[in-house]
Design a protein around this motif. Structure first.
Motif, short mmCIF file in Angstrom:
data_model
loop_
_atom_site.label_atom_id
_atom_site.label_comp_id
_atom_site.label_asym_id
_atom_site.label_seq_id
_atom_site.Cartn_x
_atom_site.Cartn_y
_atom_site.Cartn_z
N ALA A 7 0.83 -1.20 0.00
CA ALA A 7 0.00 0.00 0.00
C ALA A 7 0.87 1.26 0.00
N LEU A 8 1.94 1.24 0.79
CA LEU A 8 2.81 2.40 0.84
C LEU A 8 3.61 2.58 -0.45
N PHE A 9 3.87 1.48 -1.15
CA PHE A 9 4.58 1.59 -2.43
C PHE A 9 3.74 2.27 -3.50
N LEU A 10 2.42 2.34 -3.30
CA LEU A 10 1.58 3.08 -4.25
C LEU A 10 2.02 4.54 -4.34
N TRP A 11 2.63 5.02 -3.27
CA TRP A 11 3.08 6.41 -3.24
C TRP A 11 4.26 6.64 -4.17
N ASN A 12 4.81 5.60 -4.74
CA ASN A 12 5.87 5.75 -5.73
C ASN A 12 5.31 5.96 -7.13
N ASN A 13 4.00 5.82 -7.28
CA ASN A 13 3.35 5.99 -8.56
C ASN A 13 2.94 7.46 -8.72
N GLU A 14 3.49 8.10 -9.72
CA GLU A 14 3.26 9.54 -9.92
C GLU A 14 1.78 9.87 -10.12
N HIS A 15 1.07 9.03 -10.85
CA HIS A 15 -0.36 9.27 -11.10
C HIS A 15 -1.15 9.20 -9.78
N ILE A 16 -0.84 8.21 -8.95
CA ILE A 16 -1.51 8.07 -7.65
C ILE A 16 -1.22 9.30 -6.78
N VAL A 17 0.03 9.72 -6.75
CA VAL A 17 0.40 10.89 -5.94
C VAL A 17 -0.33 12.13 -6.43
N ASP A 18 -0.46 12.30 -7.73
CA ASP A 18 -1.20 13.45 -8.27
C ASP A 18 -2.66 13.41 -7.83
N LEU A 19 -3.28 12.25 -7.89
CA LEU A 19 -4.68 12.12 -7.46
C LEU A 19 -4.82 12.41 -5.97
N HIS A 42 5.29 0.74 14.37
CA HIS A 42 5.61 -0.35 13.45
C HIS A 42 7.06 -0.79 13.62
N TRP A 43 7.25 -2.09 13.68
CA TRP A 43 8.57 -2.67 13.94
C TRP A 43 9.43 -2.77 12.69
N ASN A 44 8.82 -2.76 11.51
CA ASN A 44 9.56 -2.97 10.27
C ASN A 44 10.17 -1.66 9.76
N GLU A 45 11.47 -1.67 9.51
CA GLU A 45 12.16 -0.46 9.07
C GLU A 45 11.68 0.03 7.71
N VAL A 46 11.35 -0.89 6.80
CA VAL A 46 10.88 -0.50 5.47
C VAL A 46 9.55 0.26 5.59
N ILE A 47 8.62 -0.31 6.38
CA ILE A 47 7.33 0.35 6.59
C ILE A 47 7.54 1.71 7.24
N HIS A 48 8.40 1.75 8.22
CA HIS A 48 8.68 3.01 8.91
C HIS A 48 9.21 4.05 7.93
N GLY A 49 10.16 3.67 7.11
CA GLY A 49 10.74 4.59 6.13
C GLY A 49 9.73 5.04 5.08
N LEU A 50 8.92 4.11 4.58
CA LEU A 50 7.91 4.47 3.59
C LEU A 50 6.88 5.42 4.20
N THR A 51 6.51 5.18 5.44
CA THR A 51 5.55 6.05 6.12
C THR A 51 6.14 7.45 6.29
N GLU A 52 7.40 7.53 6.66
CA GLU A 52 8.05 8.84 6.78
C GLU A 52 8.02 9.58 5.45
#
Length: 109
Positions: A7-19, A42-52
């Motif tokens: 779900a957080l990787f969706l934020w890497n999609n430019e179209h999604i971010v524009d919407l 959240h304990w996972n560093e990847v999730i934490h970084g994506l959320t930031e």
């Protein structure tokens, strides 16, 4: 974890971010609590970084809206704490009253 990460990787999609940017006044208040939870718990560093990264994007999009959501969330947390404290006081009073009337059958909560 996998669902959160995808779900957080969706934020890497430019179209999604524009919407999302176009509808940020609706979206940010809805997801702010979940983003805050990820940052705090959240304990996972990847999730934490994506959320930031997502939070940083929202700040860059509209820092006034972000500040407003942050303040509203803080108020809601404070109200929830007050409600919980009141609930605990009521239960304590009930337990004390039950103990005075004969604590043999008292139920602890």
């Amino acid at each position: 974890m996998e669902v959160s990460e995808r779900a957080l990787f969706l934020w890497n999609n430019e179209h999604i971010v524009d919407l999302i940017a176009q509808n940020r006044e609706v979206i940010l208040p809805i997801i702010f609590e979940a983003l805050d939870w990820n940052i705090q718990n959240h304990w996972n560093e990847v999730i934490h970084g994506l959320t930031e990264n997502v939070l940083k994007m929202f700040v860059e999009m509209d820092d006034d809206l972000f500040d407003k959501c942050e303040a509203q969330f803080a108020e809601e947390k404070a109200r929830a704490r007050e409600v919980e404290e009141q609930r605990e006081m009521v239960w304590k009073k009930l337990a004390d009253a039950a103990a005075e009337k004969g604590g043999d059958h008292m139920v602890t909560v």
